[in-house]
Design a protein around this motif. Structure first.
Motif, PDB file in Angstrom:
ATOM      1  N   ALA A 267      27.178  -1.258  34.431  1.00 38.58           N
ATOM      2  CA  ALA A 267      28.391  -1.981  34.844  1.00 38.58           C
ATOM      3  C   ALA A 267      28.083  -2.862  36.050  1.00 38.58           C
ATOM      4  CB  ALA A 267      29.513  -0.994  35.159  1.00 38.58           C
ATOM      5  N   ASP A 268      27.335  -2.327  37.021  1.00 38.73           N
ATOM      6  CA  ASP A 268      26.965  -3.135  38.186  1.00 38.73           C
ATOM      7  C   ASP A 268      26.102  -4.332  37.782  1.00 38.73           C
ATOM      8  OD1 ASP A 268      28.227  -1.978  40.448  1.00 38.73           O
ATOM      9  OD2 ASP A 268      26.800  -0.311  40.418  1.00 38.73           O
ATOM     10  N   LEU A 269      25.170  -4.100  36.866  1.00 42.36           N
ATOM     11  CA  LEU A 269      24.309  -5.202  36.415  1.00 42.36           C
ATOM     12  C   LEU A 269      25.139  -6.293  35.747  1.00 42.36           C
ATOM     13  CD1 LEU A 269      21.211  -3.306  34.939  1.00 42.36           C
ATOM     14  CD2 LEU A 269      21.180  -4.947  36.834  1.00 42.36           C
ATOM     15  N   ARG A 270      26.145  -5.896  35.001  1.00 45.79           N
ATOM     16  CA  ARG A 270      26.957  -6.865  34.271  1.00 45.79           C
ATOM     17  C   ARG A 270      28.050  -7.482  35.154  1.00 45.79           C
ATOM     18  NH1 ARG A 270      29.780  -5.202  30.095  1.00 45.79           N
ATOM     19  NH2 ARG A 270      29.329  -6.952  28.727  1.00 45.79           N
ATOM     20  N   GLY A 271      28.102  -7.058  36.398  1.00 46.97           N
ATOM     21  CA  GLY A 271      29.082  -7.657  37.316  1.00 46.97           C
ATOM     22  C   GLY A 271      30.450  -7.020  37.228  1.00 46.97           C
ATOM     23  N   VAL A 272      30.544  -5.890  36.509  1.00 40.71           N
ATOM     24  CA  VAL A 272      31.827  -5.194  36.393  1.00 40.71           C
ATOM     25  C   VAL A 272      31.843  -4.152  37.516  1.00 40.71           C
ATOM     26  CG1 VAL A 272      33.383  -3.988  34.805  1.00 40.71           C
ATOM     27  CG2 VAL A 272      31.685  -5.574  33.909  1.00 40.71           C
ATOM     28  N   ASP A 273      31.930  -4.654  38.756  1.00 39.63           N
ATOM     29  CA  ASP A 273      31.716  -3.817  39.935  1.00 39.63           C
ATOM     30  C   ASP A 273      32.720  -2.671  40.031  1.00 39.63           C
ATOM     31  OD1 ASP A 273      29.799  -5.717  40.359  1.00 39.63           O
ATOM     32  OD2 ASP A 273      30.860  -6.727  41.989  1.00 39.63           O
ATOM     33  N   SER A 274      33.928  -2.895  39.487  1.00 43.14           N
ATOM     34  CA  SER A 274      34.954  -1.851  39.532  1.00 43.14           C
ATOM     35  C   SER A 274      34.530  -0.606  38.768  1.00 43.14           C
ATOM     36  CB  SER A 274      36.252  -2.390  38.928  1.00 43.14           C
ATOM     37  OG  SER A 274      36.001  -2.869  37.605  1.00 43.14           O
ATOM     38  N   HIS A 275      33.583  -0.724  37.865  1.00 44.49           N
ATOM     39  CA  HIS A 275      33.159   0.408  37.032  1.00 44.49           C
ATOM     40  C   HIS A 275      31.717   0.800  37.305  1.00 44.49           C
ATOM     41  CE1 HIS A 275      36.884  -0.640  35.130  1.00 44.49           C
ATOM     42  NE2 HIS A 275      36.840   0.449  34.422  1.00 44.49           N
ATOM     43  N   GLY A 276      31.211   0.387  38.476  1.00 39.70           N
ATOM     44  CA  GLY A 276      29.827   0.659  38.820  1.00 39.70           C
ATOM     45  C   GLY A 276      29.688   1.794  39.815  1.00 39.70           C
ATOM     46  N   CYS A 277      28.673   1.673  40.654  1.00 39.23           N
ATOM     47  CA  CYS A 277      28.280   2.773  41.537  1.00 39.23           C
ATOM     48  C   CYS A 277      29.353   3.100  42.580  1.00 39.23           C
ATOM     49  CB  CYS A 277      26.945   2.468  42.205  1.00 39.23           C
ATOM     50  SG  CYS A 277      27.010   1.041  43.304  1.00 39.23           S
ATOM     51  N   ASN A 278      30.351   2.228  42.741  1.00 41.40           N
ATOM     52  CA  ASN A 278      31.413   2.560  43.684  1.00 41.40           C
ATOM     53  C   ASN A 278      32.206   3.776  43.204  1.00 41.40           C
ATOM     54  OD1 ASN A 278      33.076   1.195  41.663  1.00 41.40           O
ATOM     55  ND2 ASN A 278      34.655   1.239  43.242  1.00 41.40           N
ATOM     56  N   LEU A 279      32.040   4.147  41.929  1.00 43.92           N
ATOM     57  CA  LEU A 279      32.764   5.308  41.395  1.00 43.92           C
ATOM     58  C   LEU A 279      32.116   6.631  41.794  1.00 43.92           C
ATOM     59  CD1 LEU A 279      33.567   3.926  37.837  1.00 43.92           C
ATOM     60  CD2 LEU A 279      35.242   4.519  39.610  1.00 43.92           C
ATOM     61  N   LEU A 280      30.873   6.576  42.298  1.00 44.42           N
ATOM     62  CA  LEU A 280      30.164   7.829  42.598  1.00 44.42           C
ATOM     63  C   LEU A 280      30.950   8.706  43.576  1.00 44.42           C
ATOM     64  CD1 LEU A 280      27.566   9.441  42.025  1.00 44.42           C
ATOM     65  CD2 LEU A 280      26.609   8.442  44.114  1.00 44.42           C
ATOM     66  N   ALA A 281      31.507   8.084  44.607  1.00 40.26           N
ATOM     67  CA  ALA A 281      32.253   8.860  45.613  1.00 40.26           C
ATOM     68  C   ALA A 281      33.446   9.570  44.975  1.00 40.26           C
ATOM     69  CB  ALA A 281      32.716   7.933  46.740  1.00 40.26           C
ATOM     70  N   LEU A 282      34.126   8.868  44.065  1.00 40.21           N
ATOM     71  CA  LEU A 282      35.268   9.474  43.365  1.00 40.21           C
ATOM     72  C   LEU A 282      34.810  10.664  42.531  1.00 40.21           C
ATOM     73  CD1 LEU A 282      38.327   9.233  42.399  1.00 40.21           C
ATOM     74  CD2 LEU A 282      37.408   7.916  40.475  1.00 40.21           C
ATOM     75  N   TYR A 283      33.714  10.483  41.810  1.00 39.13           N
ATOM     76  CA  TYR A 283      33.224  11.555  40.948  1.00 39.13           C
ATOM     77  C   TYR A 283      32.823  12.778  41.789  1.00 39.13           C
ATOM     78  CZ  TYR A 283      32.907   8.063  37.136  1.00 39.13           C
ATOM     79  OH  TYR A 283      33.178   7.106  36.192  1.00 39.13           O
ATOM     80  N   VAL A 284      32.157  12.537  42.906  1.00 38.08           N
ATOM     81  CA  VAL A 284      31.743  13.651  43.776  1.00 38.08           C
ATOM     82  C   VAL A 284      32.978  14.375  44.323  1.00 38.08           C
ATOM     83  CG1 VAL A 284      30.660  14.210  45.993  1.00 38.08           C
ATOM     84  CG2 VAL A 284      29.472  12.722  44.355  1.00 38.08           C
ATOM     85  N   ALA A 285      33.963  13.581  44.768  1.00 39.57           N
ATOM     86  CA  ALA A 285      35.190  14.193  45.298  1.00 39.57           C
ATOM     87  C   ALA A 285      35.888  15.029  44.229  1.00 39.57           C
ATOM     88  CB  ALA A 285      36.129  13.100  45.819  1.00 39.57           C
ATOM     89  N   ARG A 286      35.904  14.505  42.998  1.00 38.61           N
ATOM     90  CA  ARG A 286      36.557  15.247  41.917  1.00 38.61           C
ATOM     91  C   ARG A 286      35.804  16.528  41.569  1.00 38.61           C
ATOM     92  NH1 ARG A 286      38.964  10.724  37.664  1.00 38.61           N
ATOM     93  NH2 ARG A 286      40.761  10.190  38.959  1.00 38.61           N
ATOM     94  N   MET A 287      34.480  16.462  41.610  1.00 42.98           N
ATOM     95  CA  MET A 287      33.703  17.691  41.351  1.00 42.98           C
ATOM     96  C   MET A 287      34.001  18.715  42.441  1.00 42.98           C
ATOM     97  SD  MET A 287      29.950  16.739  39.807  1.00 42.98           S
ATOM     98  CE  MET A 287      29.536  15.337  40.836  1.00 42.98           C
ATOM     99  N   GLN A 288      34.039  18.248  43.708  1.00 40.97           N
ATOM    100  CA  GLN A 288      34.284  19.166  44.821  1.00 40.97           C
ATOM    101  C   GLN A 288      35.690  19.760  44.762  1.00 40.97           C
ATOM    102  OE1 GLN A 288      33.086  16.471  47.968  1.00 40.97           O
ATOM    103  NE2 GLN A 288      31.074  17.459  48.154  1.00 40.97           N
ATOM    104  N   ALA A 289      36.643  18.983  44.249  1.00 42.89           N
ATOM    105  CA  ALA A 289      38.028  19.462  44.140  1.00 42.89           C
ATOM    106  C   ALA A 289      38.237  20.317  42.893  1.00 42.89           C
ATOM    107  CB  ALA A 289      38.978  18.269  44.115  1.00 42.89           C
ATOM    108  N   GLY A 290      37.222  20.378  42.042  1.00 44.95           N
ATOM    109  CA  GLY A 290      37.350  21.162  40.812  1.00 44.95           C
ATOM    110  C   GLY A 290      38.062  20.432  39.685  1.00 44.95           C
ATOM    111  N   ASP A 291      38.274  19.111  39.846  1.00 45.75           N
ATOM    112  CA  ASP A 291      38.961  18.340  38.799  1.00 45.75           C
ATOM    113  C   ASP A 291      38.002  17.761  37.761  1.00 45.75           C
ATOM    114  OD1 ASP A 291      41.519  18.725  39.767  1.00 45.75           O
ATOM    115  OD2 ASP A 291      41.368  17.020  41.156  1.00 45.75           O
TER     116      ASP A 291
END
Lengths: 370, 370
Positions: free
Chosen positions: A41-65
């Motif tokens: 997604a980052d390579l294709r310029g779809v920045d909203s769906h790229g590595c900026n999501l990592l923080a969200l995913y980590v937070a969700r794992m930590q919250a158990g979601d």
């Protein structure tokens, strides 16, 4: 490029994402898939769906979601139609399994529909439809999510931005790939315009809190986004809900149908459906260069790919409107950006790099580019 | 209702249409289907696809561009996928055969795709998708046609208004049925605004001849229509072309693939594809009121219909935006109009009644309402 932008090599970024996911217990093979979806997604310029999501995913794992280990199970398998359960793990992992199954089944049955319930954020839908198109198939993808957008003419949030994607196979041209939110823009575009203090936003982006269309940035509400093309785009959003939500036996509208406790606008459970079609099933008898038997082998399949190449060239040959740089086909800009970013690196803001570096540091990894 | 409007009973209109078609050599069973498609469109208020088309059909038969006797042949039949040839006869006749086949095959295979090449004007797509939804299936329809609309950012006419339709089955609510042109409006809306001398047309309808968006009625060109929602609607139009044109082995873009001589903007040959999905294939094991085995019988199929009923009610329960009479679902206004027009008659303009009466007179029939 401004001082606040860093160019990061795709492979360096990929390794960093895998490292962070690994630290949080994501199995290596699954981490590779999630990272691939984000880097692509980052390579294709779809920045909203790229590595900026990592923080969200980590937070969700930590919250158990979000479960670090994705266990996909088969609810029903009837050959051409399959219903999977994504176990509230990574959407990308269930998504890859689902699209690969849809590819395999369309080759056997001519067309296939694979639905996934109890999954989570998938990343960009183009990741999956392109994969099927590169395998020679036509692919459609529908996905729903939390209740954050009201229907056309209403004020009650009931749909997500309900993305829809399709991809078409080609022979010599890059695959055609379309991937849209059925809202005109994402809510964060309105939020960013407010933060910047822009006086106006373009017509068609959002309504005010009474549901009236507005171009006044301060009156515009990110919870009252407009559908692309008004009632016609709303109708596409409803189709997405009827497929990804209802057909996939997932949450839809106000109906919660998930083991996850987060509901409504906080809903993490997403449903999706992939439909794949083998175009070689529609070749005329006697067609197919070098084959002549139209039996659905590689040559007959080329008939359709050749047609899509022709259509792409027809579009490129169109006289451009005054001020237009030429007619584009869906996915074309993204293909160009990918080539450029593979060569030059992916531009990430200093803020995003800092965020990734924090996650890396917590995982015992070195900072990006250090 | 003005003096220039006549209310015509649906059954009277139907008999008149059948009579005229019969006079021109259309077999009785086929004339009944064509008339039913036109009367249903008139009943639903889709006047552009109703009895006003009769004059066009008669002219095309007389010019040899439309065969009075529709002979549909099977090009390929692989069970879940079928390619038919409509023999350049009535689109409605081939369309009914195609949708009935798509219904039958989805019941067997879970989903099906039936494509038709060498067909002609289909009437409203909703006629076909509704038929499948009333049979309990999800249906999608794609259709292309003459080259009259340029792509987004271009000036060369390459697509038709490329309609797309879907319909969803319901239990107690009327079926949900969506049927749109992928242009914001049809070209004749721009032509009518010019004739009326309107100073402006709404934003988003059409461009000028340079491809610049305009609301100036006199500068707006009916040959430069805008796609609904800009590039997003253009992407849907491209999908329609890739399905109805390329997949159906029919004409597409600049490629003519028809025995008909009329080409490009005069092209009469249309391709279309129907996709049908049996939602009972996605019922959870153990679901289905009264069944409990989730085996895809009538009760399990009700799961999905019940969900769509719920979704419709969720939408109706939404708080309306200020000034809105409430949230509508696609097809709802048309269902209401149908009930009203069945009871009160179909309002036809005096000009249209005169046109139909001329056709009737040439066929040795009495004038409407005489």
């Amino acid at each position: 490029m401004g001082d606040d932008i860093r160019l990061i090599d795709a492979e360096v970024l990929r390794a960093q994402l895998v490292g962070v996911l690994d630290h949080h217990g994501v199995p290596a093979e699954q981490a590779a898939i999630v990272a691939d979806s984000l880097v692509e997604a980052d390579l294709r310029g779809v920045d909203s769906h790229g590595c900026n999501l990592l923080a969200l995913y980590v937070a969700r794992m930590q919250a158990g979601d979000l479960r670090a280990v994705t266990e996909v199970s088969t609810v029903r398998d009837d050959g051409s139609t399959v219903l999977l359960d994504g176990g509230l793990g990574f959407g990308q992992v269930a998504g890859r399994i689902a699209i690969d199954l849809a590819i395999e089944r369309a080759r056997v049955h001519g067309l296939a529909a694979v639905a996934v319930r109890e999954s989570t954020h998938l990343g960009a839908l183009a990741y999956y439809t392109m994969r099927a198109a590169e395998a020679g198939l036509i692919a459609l993808a529908f996905q729903n999510g939390p209740t954050i957008v009201p229907p056309f003419g209403g004020l009650t949030q009931i749909f997500s931005t309900n993305p829809f994607s399709y991809a078409l196979p080609t022979l010599d041209e890059p695959v055609v790939v379309y991937d849209i939110a059925t809202t005109t823009v994402a809510g964060n575009k309105v939020i960013l315009a407010k933060k910047r203090g822009d006086a106006t936003i373009p017509e068609g982006w959002a309504n005010d809190e009474d549901g009236n269309p507005t171009t006044d940035t301060q009156r515009a509400s990110p919870m009252h986004l407009q559908w692309f093309g008004g009632h016609k785009g709303y109708g596409i959003a409803l189709l997405v809900e009827a497929m990804a939500g209802a057909l996939a036996r997932s949450c839809f509208g106000r109906t919660e149908r998930s083991a996850a406790t987060a509901a409504g606008r906080d809903r993490v459970a997403k449903g999706y459906v992939f439909i794949t079609i083998d175009p070689s099933r529609f070749s005329l008898p006697g067609s197919g260069a070098g084959s002549g038997d139209g039996s659905g082998d590689g040559s007959a399949a080329d008939d359709y790919r050749r047609d899509i190449d022709t259509l792409v060239r027809d579009l490129h040959d169109c006289e451009p409107s005054v001020g237009s740089a030429g007619v584009l086909v869906p996915g074309e800009l993204e293909h160009r950006r990918r080539a450029q970013r593979l060569a030059e690196g992916i531009p990430l803001s200093a803020g995003l790099v800092a965020e990734l570096d924090l996650l890396a540091s917590a995982a015992g990894l070195r900072a990006l580019g250090s």
